[in-house]
Scaffold this active site. Structure first.
Site, PDB file in Angstrom:
ATOM      1  N   ASP A   1       0.659  -1.278  -0.480  1.00  0.00           N
ATOM      2  CA  ASP A   1      -0.101   0.027  -0.147  1.00  0.00           C
ATOM      3  C   ASP A   1       0.690   1.254   0.051  1.00  0.00           C
ATOM      4  OD1 ASP A   1      -2.264  -1.707  -0.057  1.00  0.00           O
ATOM      5  OD2 ASP A   1      -2.450  -0.865   2.213  1.00  0.00           O
TER       6      ASP A   1
ATOM      7  N   ASP B   1     -15.524  -2.751  -0.897  1.00  0.00           N
ATOM      8  CA  ASP B   1     -14.878  -2.449  -0.217  1.00  0.00           C
ATOM      9  C   ASP B   1     -16.167  -2.000   1.110  1.00  0.00           C
ATOM     10  OD1 ASP B   1     -12.407  -3.072  -1.175  1.00  0.00           O
ATOM     11  OD2 ASP B   1     -12.463  -0.836  -1.110  1.00  0.00           O
TER      12      ASP B   1
END
Length: 254
Positions: free
Chosen positions: A8, A129
Site C-alpha cells: 500500500d 470494500d
C-alpha cells in the site's frame, strides 16, 4: 489458492493503514521497490498494489513508486487506487501492470467497468470494500446504501477477472479475516473472489483454504507478513496444497 502480498503506497512509502484511516498509517518500507523484490524472492507469484493517495484523490498519485516496482520485479502486479477512466487503465497496462482494480467507478459507473472488460479482457478486477456489509468508496471515505453482494452480482455476466472483497472494519486491525462474509459472497457468484482485510495468522489462511471451493481464489495479506505473524514459506505451502490437514473443502450447491 494464490496469496497476494500487499504493498500500500502513501506519499511514496510502503505503509499499512488501520481500518482505512490515512491518519493511522504505519510505514514499513520507504523503498517500495525493495519491498517488492523481497516478496518476489520469498516465492510469491503475484503482488497487490494500492495507490492510497490516488484512492482519495481520484487519480494516480504514487506513479513513480508503482513504476519503480514494475521495473524491479518479474512477477505480475495488480493495481488499484485512483483508476477511474479508460485512459488511466490503458496507461497502467501499457506500463506493465497485469491487472487493474476498479473500485469507486464500479459503484458509480458500472458501465465503464463493462467497457473496460471488453477492451482489456482478463485485465480488470472489481474491488468491493464493505463496511457492515455496505459498499464504501472514495478511499473508504464514503459508505453507500448498496450491499456488497448486490454490487457484485451486477458484474456476474461482464467477465471481470475477479472480485476483491475487503471488510473495512477488520482491515489492518489484525482481528482475523471475515471468512463467513467472504465465503458467502463467493458462494453466490461465479466470478472468482479474492479475500482481503485483517488476515492475521496462519489460522486465517487455513479457514479460507477450507472454503476454497465456494469460489475463493486468493487472499491478500499485508501487515501479518510485514510483522512476521505469517511465515511466507508456510503460507505458500499451505495455500498450494489440495486440502488442509485432510479436511475436504466445502463445495457450491448444484
Amino acid at each position: 489458492m494464490i496469496i497476494y502480498p500487499a504493498i500500500d503506497l502513501k506519499d511514496g512509502a510502503c505503509v499499512r493503514l488501520l481500518r482505512g484511516e490515512m491518519s493511522q498509517a504505519t510505514v514499513f518500507n520507504t523503498e517500495p521497490a525493495d519491498q517488492a523484490r523481497l516478496f518476489e524472492s520469498q516465492g510469491f507469484e503475484w503482488l497487490h498494489l494500492v495507490d492510497l493517495n490516488g484512492a482519495f484523490e481520484g487519480k494516480p498519485v504514487n506513479g513513480k513508486a508503482v513504476e519503480s516496482i514494475l521495473g524491479a520485479v518479474t512477477v505480475p502486479v495488480q493495481l488499484g487506487g485512483g483508476i477511474r477512466d479508460l485512459k488511466t487503465i490503458a496507461l497502467w497496462l501499457e506500463k506493465g501492470v497485469s491487472r487493474v482494480i476498479l473500485g469507486t467507478v464500479a459503484l458509480r459507473e458500472p458501465e465503464l467497468v463493462r467497457e473496460a472488460r471488453r477492451e482489456f479482457p482478463g485485465k480488470v478486477a472489481v474491488g468491493i470494500d464493505a463496511r457492515e456489509g455496505y459498499v464504501a468508496v472514495a478511499g473508504w471515505a464514503e459508505t453507500s446504501t448498496i450491499k456488497a453482494l448486490d454490487l457484485a452480482l451486477k458484474f456476474e455476466d461482464s467477465g471481470v477477472a475477479a472480485i476483491i472483497y475487503t471488510d473495512i472494519n477488520r482491515d489492518g486491525a489484525m482481528g482475523g479475516v471475515n471468512v463467513e462474509a467472504t465465503s458467502d459472497l463467493a458462494f453466490h457468484l461465479t466470478t472468482p473472489v479474492i479475500a482481503s482485510g485483517a488476515v492475521s495468522s496462519i489460522d486465517d489462511l487455513i479457514a479460507l483454504k477450507k472454503e476454497e471451493d465456494t469460489g475463493i481464489q486468493g487472499v491478500i495479506c499485508g501487515r501479518a507478513l510485514y510483522d512476521g505473524r505469517i511465515d511466507p514459506k508456510t503460507a505458500l505451502d499451505l495455500l498450494s496444497s489440495v486440502s488442509v490437514s485432510g479436511t475436504p473443502v466445502t463445495g457450491k450447491a448444484g
